[in-house]
Design a protein around this motif. Structure first.
Motif, PDB file in Angstrom:
ATOM      1  N   LEU A  20      42.283  35.157  41.283  1.00 41.22           N
ATOM      2  CA  LEU A  20      40.983  34.297  41.161  1.00 41.22           C
ATOM      3  C   LEU A  20      41.481  32.815  40.656  1.00 41.22           C
ATOM      4  CD1 LEU A  20      38.365  36.929  39.536  1.00 41.22           C
ATOM      5  CD2 LEU A  20      38.487  36.083  41.948  1.00 41.22           C
ATOM      6  N   PHE A  46      33.318  34.819  42.928  1.00 41.35           N
ATOM      7  CA  PHE A  46      33.274  35.962  42.159  1.00 41.35           C
ATOM      8  C   PHE A  46      32.507  35.403  40.898  1.00 41.35           C
ATOM      9  CE2 PHE A  46      34.939  38.364  38.287  1.00 41.35           C
ATOM     10  CZ  PHE A  46      34.342  39.795  38.629  1.00 41.35           C
ATOM     11  N   LEU A  97      36.324  42.198  47.177  1.00 39.55           N
ATOM     12  CA  LEU A  97      35.979  40.698  47.589  1.00 39.55           C
ATOM     13  C   LEU A  97      36.874  40.273  48.672  1.00 39.55           C
ATOM     14  CD1 LEU A  97      33.967  38.261  46.792  1.00 39.55           C
ATOM     15  CD2 LEU A  97      35.829  37.936  44.867  1.00 39.55           C
ATOM     16  N   THR A 111      33.847  45.490  52.226  1.00 39.13           N
ATOM     17  CA  THR A 111      34.145  44.112  51.375  1.00 39.13           C
ATOM     18  C   THR A 111      32.967  43.138  51.336  1.00 39.13           C
ATOM     19  OG1 THR A 111      35.550  43.212  53.200  1.00 39.13           O
ATOM     20  CG2 THR A 111      36.664  44.332  51.538  1.00 39.13           C
ATOM     21  N   ILE A 128      37.360  43.083  42.550  1.00 38.56           N
ATOM     22  CA  ILE A 128      37.915  41.973  43.609  1.00 38.56           C
ATOM     23  C   ILE A 128      38.682  42.823  44.704  1.00 38.56           C
ATOM     24  CG2 ILE A 128      37.829  40.042  42.091  1.00 38.56           C
ATOM     25  CD1 ILE A 128      40.583  40.245  41.429  1.00 38.56           C
ATOM     26  N   ARG A 182      38.291  34.039  45.349  1.00 37.29           N
ATOM     27  CA  ARG A 182      39.491  34.837  45.409  1.00 37.29           C
ATOM     28  C   ARG A 182      40.626  34.439  46.429  1.00 37.29           C
ATOM     29  NH1 ARG A 182      40.578  41.193  47.621  1.00 37.29           N
ATOM     30  NH2 ARG A 182      42.859  40.892  47.190  1.00 37.29           N
TER      31      ARG A 182
END
Length: 287
Positions: free
Chosen positions: A276, A261, A255, A226, A252, A286
Motif C-alpha cells: 500500500l 484502502f 482490492l 475484487t 487487500i 494498492r
C-alpha cells in the motif's frame, strides 16, 4: 420450588472468576481477534448475562463449558460473538474520507472508465450500516451530475444481529445528526408514527447494498470478487499488531491494483509489510 425471579436473581448475582475470564477472553481473541484485557471483565460479564438468561444457566462456568462443547461451538458461538463485538458507528464519521471520495476518487473513476463499469466498494466491519449508507449517499449525490455511474456495496460484519439492523436500515433520528439537511430530505423517510422518531434509508440506496457475515480471523475472505475501494475503519484497533497486519493482507487481496484502502484515524499501518502507498493520512492506494 425455584421461581423465575429466583433464577434471574442468580444470573444477575453471578460473578465471573478471573480464571473464567482468561479462558473466555483467550478463546474470543483466537476466534474473533478481539482483544479483551483484564479491565474488560465486568463488560464481558454484563454482556453475557442475556445469554445466560436465554439458556437458563445461572453461572459462567456452566456457560463457558457449554460454549466449548461441540454443540456450543455449533449453536452458541455465533450468539456469543454477537454480544461481545463492539458496534459503535456513525453516519459521516471521519468526513474527510467521503470528501476525498467525492472530489478525487469518483471523478478519477469516471474519467478512467468510459464504459461505465460499476464501482465496487467493500465496507469491512460495517456494523449497523451507517458507513454503507454514507458511502451510498456520497455516490448518489455525485451521480446527480454523472448519471451513467453505477455502484454496488458489500457490507460485512461478524455480528448477525447487527447485520440485520443494517439490512433494516432504520435509525433513531438523533443518530442522523451528522447528515446534511438536503441529504436527509433526499435519502431518509420519517416514520409515520412521529412519537417513535425513527427514519429509514430509502429503498433506492438499500437496494445497492448486500450484507453477509464475515469473521476477520477466517483464513480466506470468501467475498467472491475484487473491489475498487475497501473501507476498514475503526476495526483494527481491537486486534493486536500481528493480527492487524494479517487482516490487512487478506483484505487487500480483494482490492484491485490502484484501488483505495481506508482505515480509521486512530489506526496506523506504519512498519507493516503490505503493498500500500499512502495518499493521505489513513488513505492508501494498492500498488
Amino acid at each position: 420450588m425455584k421461581t423465575e425471579k429466583d433464577s434471574l436473581n442468580q444470573v444477575y448475582s453471578a460473578k465471573m472468576t478471573d480464571q473464567e475470564f482468561r479462558r473466555l477472553s483467550q478463546f474470543i481473541t483466537e476466534h474473533a481477534g478481539i482483544k479483551l484485557p483484564e479491565v474488560k471483565k465486568v463488560m464481558l460479564q454484563s454482556r453475557l448475562q442475556k445469554r445466560l438468561r436465554h439458556l437458563e444457566m445461572t453461572n459462567y462456568k456452566e456457560y463457558i463449558d457449554f460454549v466449548f462443547s461441540e454443540k456450543g461451538l455449533q449453536n452458541e458461538l455465533i450468539h456469543m460473538l454477537d454480544v461481545v463485538s463492539t458496534n459503535k458507528t456513525d453516519f459521516f464519521r471521519e468526513p474527510v474520507h467521503f470528501e476525498f471520495m467525492e472530489k478525487t476518487i469518483l471523478p478519477e473513476y469516471v474519467e478512467q472508465n468510459p464504459l461505465n463499469r460499476p464501482i465496487k466498494i467493500w465496507s469491512a466491519g460495517c456494523s449497523s450500516g451507517e458507513e454503507v449508507y454514507t458511502i451510498a449517499m456520497t455516490i448518489s449525490e455525485f451521480k446527480r451530475d454523472h448519471p451513467g455511474l453505477d455502484y454496488s456495496i458489500l457490507g460485512t460484519d461478524i455480528s448477525t444481529h447487527i447485520l440485520q439492523k443494517a439490512v433494516d436500515a432504520i435509525y433513531k433520528e438523533e443518530k442522523t445528526a451528522a447528515i446534511p439537511l438536503e441529504l436527509k430530505k433526499r435519502y431518509l423517510l420519517k416514520s409515520k408514527d412521529r412519537t417513535r422518531r425513527l427514519v429509514r434509508v430509502v429503498s433506492e440506496l438499500r437496494r445497492k447494498a448486500v450484507y453477509r457475515r464475515l469473521n476477520f480471523m477466517d483464513e480466506y475472505y470468501d467475498v467472491g470478487e475484487t473491489f475498487d475501494l475497501v473501507f476498514c475503519r475503526n476495526v483494527l484497533i481491537y486486534f493486536n499488531r500481528e493480527k492487524q497486519e494479517a487482516v490487512i493482507r487478506k483484505l487487500i487481496r480483494k482490492l484491485k491494483p490502484g484501488g483505495y484502502f481506508f482505515i480509521g484515524h486512530s489506526e496506523s499501518i506504519m512498519g507493516m509489510d503490505v503493498p500500500l502507498k499512502q495518499i493521505r493520512p489513513t488513505i492508501f492506494k494498492r500498488l
